[in-house]
Design an enzyme around this catalytic site. Structure first.
Site, PDB file in Angstrom:
ATOM      1  N   LYS A  66       0.751  -1.316  -0.065  1.00  0.00           N
ATOM      2  CA  LYS A  66      -0.005  -0.049  -0.090  1.00  0.00           C
ATOM      3  C   LYS A  66       0.870   1.082   0.017  1.00  0.00           C
ATOM      4  O   LYS A  66       0.680   2.018  -0.819  1.00  0.00           O
ATOM      5  CB  LYS A  66      -0.895  -0.073   1.449  1.00  0.00           C
ATOM      6  N   THR A  67       1.826   1.303   0.936  1.00  0.00           N
ATOM      7  CA  THR A  67       2.805   2.485   1.128  1.00  0.00           C
ATOM      8  C   THR A  67       3.443   2.603  -0.270  1.00  0.00           C
ATOM      9  O   THR A  67       3.543   3.544  -0.764  1.00  0.00           O
ATOM     10  CB  THR A  67       3.539   2.443   2.318  1.00  0.00           C
ATOM     11  N   ASP A 111      -1.860   6.665   6.683  1.00  0.00           N
ATOM     12  CA  ASP A 111      -1.732   5.230   6.891  1.00  0.00           C
ATOM     13  C   ASP A 111      -2.602   4.798   8.115  1.00  0.00           C
ATOM     14  O   ASP A 111      -2.872   5.621   9.070  1.00  0.00           O
ATOM     15  CB  ASP A 111      -0.060   5.137   7.449  1.00  0.00           C
ATOM     16  N   THR A 160      -5.729  -1.501   7.215  1.00  0.00           N
ATOM     17  CA  THR A 160      -5.796  -3.144   7.086  1.00  0.00           C
ATOM     18  C   THR A 160      -7.056  -3.701   7.400  1.00  0.00           C
ATOM     19  O   THR A 160      -7.157  -4.806   7.388  1.00  0.00           O
ATOM     20  CB  THR A 160      -4.712  -3.548   8.037  1.00  0.00           C
ATOM     21  N   ARG A 219       6.585  -8.442   1.692  1.00  0.00           N
ATOM     22  CA  ARG A 219       7.630  -7.837   2.702  1.00  0.00           C
ATOM     23  C   ARG A 219       8.239  -9.139   3.493  1.00  0.00           C
ATOM     24  O   ARG A 219       9.324  -9.217   3.781  1.00  0.00           O
ATOM     25  CB  ARG A 219       6.642  -7.152   3.900  1.00  0.00           C
TER      26      ARG A 219
END
Ligand SMILES: Nc1ncnc2c1ncn2[C@@H]1O[C@H](COP(=O)(O)OP(=O)(O)OP(=O)(O)O)[C@@H](O)[C@H]1O
Ligand SMILES: [Mg+2]
Length: 327
Positions: A66-67, A111, A160, A219
């Protein structure tokens, strides 16, 4: 707290090293085709209209990009990106300061937007809809509202848990884009690109094995890749083969399904304390000594996706697959 290798959550080591592996352009951003198609259209339209892109909400489990995507969007728009964390903005004045600092067509990335304070959130309503700040000055009879015009900007919200967003906030996003876990084939592409960036030689089998045991999360794939690299370096292996991956995964305590010790602890507690369930999330959290929200946001999505955990009206239950996987 010990590092949880399989968690999608970010720790400080990741933060440093992630910058190096972040996709630098759309061609390096692998997968999530539906999300990318939508973004591509919105970016092009904004550029043609020479105005701010519409607000967009990105949702999905931690570590899925997302980031990274928000950074690429700002870059494609040629705009400045302002990054803030929802829960960290405590006062109306803080969000007002952020908003009044935006220049035309800037991108504001918030965020964990589902964890924003309600008073702060309310300021966003008129800011998003009319690019206007409504501020109440004074109290009682002498109170009056002051309006400040804002530069047209784009809000990118990341969450999330999109289900926890209030309706007024959700309705102000033109697009709601949901990130899915990545298929191993996609993770393999990401691993290949990153092995080049890190200057390491990864065999085909080794790459596929990491991809299959990364919980569908880039990640985590990157984190395993770094550990495997360390392992190979210390053992003077030139090419990373399956046996180095196996050794590293075993050191990291990641099992054949990509689960780590915390995942297995959840399933084990359910099997042995609760006879496979159903068990309420509160009871489960208390037994595990873990925060309910963390279980729901970090651990559960992948266990549900893999069909290890089932949601029933009376709580969570283990599937046949989970019962057989856990001793
Ligand atoms: N589609 C992708 N292609 C290539 N690399 C990716 C992709 N998505 C994520 N990554 C890698 O995974 C890392 C984590 O992604 P990112 O920080 O964007 O996740 P996130 O969804 O913002 O997570 P969080 O919810 O924890 O903030 C990035 O640094 C990048 O290296
Ligand atoms: Mg992020």
């Amino acid at each position: 707290m010990t590092e949880r290798v399989v968690s999608g959550d970010l720790n400080s080591v990741d933060r440093e090293q992630e910058a190096q592996l972040r996709p630098q352009n759309f061609s390096e951003f692998i997968g999530q085709n539906k999300v990318i198609d939508n973004i591509d259209l919105m970016v092009k339209s904004a550029l043609m209209r020479k105005s701010a892109m519409d607000h967009v909400l990105l949702s999905g489990p931690p570590g899925l990009g997302k980031t990274s995507l928000a950074m690429l969007i700002a870059k494609a728009l040629g705009s400045e990106l302002h990054l803030v964390s929802g829960p960290a903005i405590e006062k109306k004045g803080d969000i007002a300061a952020v908003l009044t600092n935006l220049k035309p067509r800037d991108v504001l990335f918030i965020d964990e937007i589902h964890r924003m304070h309600i008073t702060v959130e309310e300021i966003l309503y008129s800011a998003m809809e009319d690019f206007r700040l409504d501020i109440l000055i004074g109290q009682g009879a002498s109170a009056r509202t002051m309006q400040i015009d804002l530069a047209p900007f784009t809000l990118i919200g990341a969450t999330t848990r999109s289900g926890l967003l209030s309706n007024p906030l959700r309705d102000r996003f033109m697009a709601h884009l949901n990130f899915d876990f990545y298929e191993p084939k996609m993770l393999a592409k990401i691993l290949f690109n990153n092995s080049l960036k890190m200057g390491i030689d990864l065999s085909e089998n080794a790459k596929m094995q990491i991809a299959q045991r990364s919980r569908g999360t880039p990640r985590i794939a990157n984190r395993i890749l770094r550990r495997v690299r360390d392992f190979a370096l210390v053992n003077h292996s030139k090419t990373i083969e399956l046996k180095e991956v196996e050794a590293a995964l075993s050191l990291l305590d990641i099992d054949s399904l990509g689960l780590d010790s915390m995942d297995r602890k959840i399933l084990t507690v359910m099997k042995h304390y609760y006879q496979g369930g159903p068990v309420g999330i509160e009871a489960l959290a208390a037994t595990l000594g873990e925060d309910k929200q963390t279980i729901e946001e970090v651990y559960e999505p992948y266990l549900l996706k893999e069909g290890l955990l089932l949601r029933t009206p009376r709580g969570r239950a283990l599937s046949e697959k989970a019962i057989n996987h856990i001793l």
